[in-house]
Each structure stands twice: as structure tokens, then as C-alpha cells.
Write a protein that holds these residues in place. Structure first.
Motif, PDB file in Angstrom:
ATOM      1  N   LEU A 169      12.945 -47.568  15.025  1.00  0.00           N
ATOM      2  CA  LEU A 169      14.323 -47.530  14.543  1.00  0.00           C
ATOM      3  C   LEU A 169      14.532 -48.558  13.428  1.00  0.00           C
ATOM      4  N   PHE A 170      15.253 -48.146  12.371  1.00  0.00           N
ATOM      5  CA  PHE A 170      15.484 -49.031  11.238  1.00  0.00           C
ATOM      6  C   PHE A 170      16.935 -48.915  10.771  1.00  0.00           C
ATOM      7  N   ASN A 171      17.589 -50.057  10.669  1.00  0.00           N
ATOM      8  CA  ASN A 171      18.975 -50.102  10.211  1.00  0.00           C
ATOM      9  C   ASN A 171      18.996 -50.229   8.682  1.00  0.00           C
ATOM     10  N   ILE A 172      18.612 -49.144   7.993  1.00  0.00           N
ATOM     11  CA  ILE A 172      18.556 -49.147   6.533  1.00  0.00           C
ATOM     12  C   ILE A 172      19.067 -47.809   5.999  1.00  0.00           C
ATOM     13  N   CYS A 173      19.340 -47.787   4.708  1.00  0.00           N
ATOM     14  CA  CYS A 173      19.765 -46.561   4.028  1.00  0.00           C
ATOM     15  C   CYS A 173      18.606 -45.568   3.972  1.00  0.00           C
ATOM     16  N   HIS A 174      18.927 -44.284   4.041  1.00  0.00           N
ATOM     17  CA  HIS A 174      17.885 -43.259   4.000  1.00  0.00           C
ATOM     18  C   HIS A 174      17.103 -43.274   2.695  1.00  0.00           C
ATOM     19  N   SER A 175      17.688 -43.825   1.643  1.00  0.00           N
ATOM     20  CA  SER A 175      16.987 -43.898   0.362  1.00  0.00           C
ATOM     21  C   SER A 175      15.842 -44.908   0.391  1.00  0.00           C
ATOM     22  N   LYS A 176      15.775 -45.731   1.427  1.00  0.00           N
ATOM     23  CA  LYS A 176      14.749 -46.782   1.532  1.00  0.00           C
ATOM     24  C   LYS A 176      13.612 -46.386   2.475  1.00  0.00           C
ATOM     25  N   MET A 177      13.461 -45.129   2.784  1.00  0.00           N
ATOM     26  CA  MET A 177      12.481 -44.705   3.778  1.00  0.00           C
ATOM     27  C   MET A 177      11.052 -45.119   3.434  1.00  0.00           C
ATOM     28  N   GLU A 178      10.735 -45.158   2.145  1.00  0.00           N
ATOM     29  CA  GLU A 178       9.372 -45.517   1.760  1.00  0.00           C
ATOM     30  C   GLU A 178       9.021 -46.963   2.085  1.00  0.00           C
ATOM     31  N   SER A 179      10.035 -47.786   2.315  1.00  0.00           N
ATOM     32  CA  SER A 179       9.783 -49.192   2.614  1.00  0.00           C
ATOM     33  C   SER A 179       9.373 -49.417   4.070  1.00  0.00           C
ATOM     34  N   VAL A 180       9.567 -48.411   4.935  1.00  0.00           N
ATOM     35  CA  VAL A 180       9.242 -48.599   6.353  1.00  0.00           C
ATOM     36  C   VAL A 180       8.128 -47.683   6.847  1.00  0.00           C
ATOM     37  N   VAL A 181       7.864 -46.607   6.131  1.00  0.00           N
ATOM     38  CA  VAL A 181       6.801 -45.683   6.533  1.00  0.00           C
ATOM     39  C   VAL A 181       5.483 -46.155   5.922  1.00  0.00           C
ATOM     40  N   PRO A 182       4.421 -46.246   6.713  1.00  0.00           N
ATOM     41  CA  PRO A 182       3.126 -46.696   6.169  1.00  0.00           C
ATOM     42  C   PRO A 182       2.689 -45.863   4.966  1.00  0.00           C
ATOM     43  N   ARG A 183       2.074 -46.518   3.998  1.00  0.00           N
ATOM     44  CA  ARG A 183       1.686 -45.849   2.756  1.00  0.00           C
ATOM     45  C   ARG A 183       0.736 -44.677   2.986  1.00  0.00           C
ATOM     46  N   ASN A 184      -0.145 -44.803   3.975  1.00  0.00           N
ATOM     47  CA  ASN A 184      -1.145 -43.755   4.206  1.00  0.00           C
ATOM     48  C   ASN A 184      -0.686 -42.696   5.200  1.00  0.00           C
ATOM     49  N   ALA A 185       0.569 -42.772   5.608  1.00  0.00           N
ATOM     50  CA  ALA A 185       1.076 -41.815   6.600  1.00  0.00           C
ATOM     51  C   ALA A 185       1.194 -40.421   5.991  1.00  0.00           C
TER      52      ALA A 185
END
Length: 282
Positions: A169-185
Motif C-alpha cells: 500500500l502506498f499513500n501517493i498519487c497514481h501518477s507516481k506509480m513508477e516510483s514504487v514498482v520495481p524497475r524490472n517488474a
């Protein structure tokens, strides 16, 4: 039912080959067509996906065209009844979205709930990806802390400790999704439920500007064969502008790489949402 299958087949095939992504697609029983042409719609359902070509053809079109009756092993088997229920107001746009997800998402996948709200989409996604391998993950985002609290409570009531480990769970804007999902996912599904938090403050809404940024991020991280699923509520101030932004995004997608489907009601009383499905071909 055969009439619905025929309509569904023709819509899917036309949408696959069409160069115009602005076209509205209507799933309407033929005998009711004359009674439904209206400009008063408040409801729209769209999906964008990236299916993989097989022998030069899209599997969606070939599966649907192969027979007026879908085989049991078809990835769209079982959707006919759901679509009938949706047409007559017995299922919601989110119900149809969940059923489409089941034909795309696999155990062990990484998926994103870009606007988790009260957590029902997050829970549905978890049931699709979680398995004993512990490889499947749901990344659930929301800009409102109340939404994260509601989602956390639902998960606490519905899952055991092992299952909860599959949700981030992340309390962030949906536009910031790349900042929490692993790069190689390898992300199989990114889902949006746009509007305001049900049961929350209606003045706090998703907005066209950040939603466009989120859609561009989803486009970058989605794997071939993956799906962007968008439900847009248009019955509140700002909803129509956000809908137009989503349609503009869909119109700019390359027809060589994407299929876009939009399901739309013309009777506002039946539903208050628009649903987009966007599969990614390659």
C-alpha cells in the motif's frame, strides 16, 4: 444470446482493425437499438490492452469469430452472460472489469491498483495473483489516507497474514506509480477507478492532469499481453473533463501496439460509470 455473441464479435473485430480510437462502441441488443440512440449518456466503459499477435492475428478477434458459440476453453468463455447482465443493469461496470481481469491476469503476476479507494479492486486483484510461490504482488495506490485506511481494514478482515504480504500500500498519487514498482517488474494489469472515494469527501477527486500522467506511466511499464483497465465516473464536476482526457489518451495510442474498447450506456439510469479496456499487443 446468439445475437449478443454476433454483436460482440463484430465490435471486437472492428475495434481491432479500426484506425479510429475515438469511435464509441455500443453493446446493445439489436431489437432495442432504435430506443437507445441518445446523447444523454453519463456512463462509459473502456479498456485498453496489449494482446500478443499470433500468426499475424489478434487472438481476441480470432476467438470470437471462430464460432457463434464460444468454446469452453476460449479466454472469453463465460462473458456472454455477464455482458447481458450489464446491458440490463444487473451488473456494474466494475463487475465487468473484474471478469475481464480474470482472463488476463495469471498467478504470480504483478498488478497495480492505481486508485485503490475502499479496497475492493485491490482484493479482487490479490485473489488473481496470489499463490504459494509468493511471486504475485498488488501495488495499491491512493492519494487519500482515508482510502488506504479503508483498504487496509478490508484486507485485514479478508486475508490471512501470508496473503497480506502480497499487497503493498502506498499513500501517493497514481501518477507516481513508477516510483514504487520495481524497475524490472513485468506488470500485467494497471487498473483505475476514477472519480471520488465512495463514502468520502466528494470534492476530493481524481483530475484529468494527473490521470493523464498516470496513464502514460502505465503505458510505459505494462508488459505485452497486459491490460490497462479504466472505470470513469462522469456524474460529478470534473468527471466529464477526465473522461475526455482518457479518450484523448486512447486516441493517441499506436494502433499497431494497442487495442482499445469502450463500452457506453446511453441510459443514465442504468449505470454511472464509463469503462475502458486497453490491451497491449507488443
Amino acid at each position: 444470446m446468439s445475437s449478443l455473441r454476433l454483436w460482440f464479435s463484430s465490435l471486437a473485430t472492428h475495434n481491432t482493425l479500426s484506425c479510429s480510437l475515438r469511435r464509441s462502441l455500443f453493446l446493445v441488443p439489436p431489437h432495442r437499438l432504435n430506443n437507445t440512440l441518445s446523447n444523454s449518456s453519463r456512463n462509459l466503459c473502456c479498456y485498453c490492452g496489449k494482446p500478443i499477435k499470433q500468426n499475424g492475428f489478434f487472438p481476441v478477434a480470432s476467438d470470437l469469430q471462430s464460432s457463434s458459440s464460444l468454446p469452453k476453453d476460449s479466454p472469453f468463455s463465460g462473458l456472454e452472460d455477464a455482458l447481458v447482465s450489464y446491458l440490463f443493469g444487473k451488473k456494474r461496470a466494475t463487475d465487468i472489469a473484474h471478469m475481464v481481469w480474470k482472463h488476463v491476469v495469471q498467478k504470480g503476476d504483478t498488478v497495480i491498483d492505481a486508485t485503490c479507494g475502499n479496497g475492493f479492486d485491490t482484493l479482487a486483484m490479490l485473489n488473481l495473483v496470489a499463490d504459494d510461490s509468493h511471486d504475485g504482488y498488488v501495488y495499491a495506490l491512493d492519494i487519500q489516507k482515508d482510502a488506504l485506511d479503508n483498504t487496509s481494514l478490508l484486507l485485514e478482515e479478508s486475508l490471512n497474514s501470508n496473503e497480506k504480504q502480497h499487497v503493498k500500500l502506498f499513500n501517493i498519487c497514481h501518477s507516481k506509480m513508477e516510483s514504487v514498482v520495481p524497475r524490472n517488474a513485468l506488470v500485467r494489469l494497471v487498473a483505475f477507478n476514477l472519480g471520488y472515494l465512495p463514502g468520502g469527501v466528494k470534492e476530493i477527486i481524481t483530475r484529468a492532469e494527473t490521470t493523464l500522467l498516470a496513464l502514460e506511466a502505465a503505458k510505459r511499464i505494462l508488459m505485452p499481453g497486459g491490460l490497462i483497465s479504466i472505470v470513469v465516473y462522469v456524474g460529478h464536476p470534473g468527471g466529464r473533463e477526465e473522461l475526455e482526457a482518457v479518450e484523448s489518451f486512447a486516441a493517441r495510442l499506436c494502433v499497431e501496439n494497442w487495442i482499445c474498447c469502450k463500452l457506453r450506456y446511453v441510459k443514465p439510469a442504468l449505470c454511472s460509470n464509463t469503462n475502458f479496456l486497453m490491451p497491449k499487443i507488443m
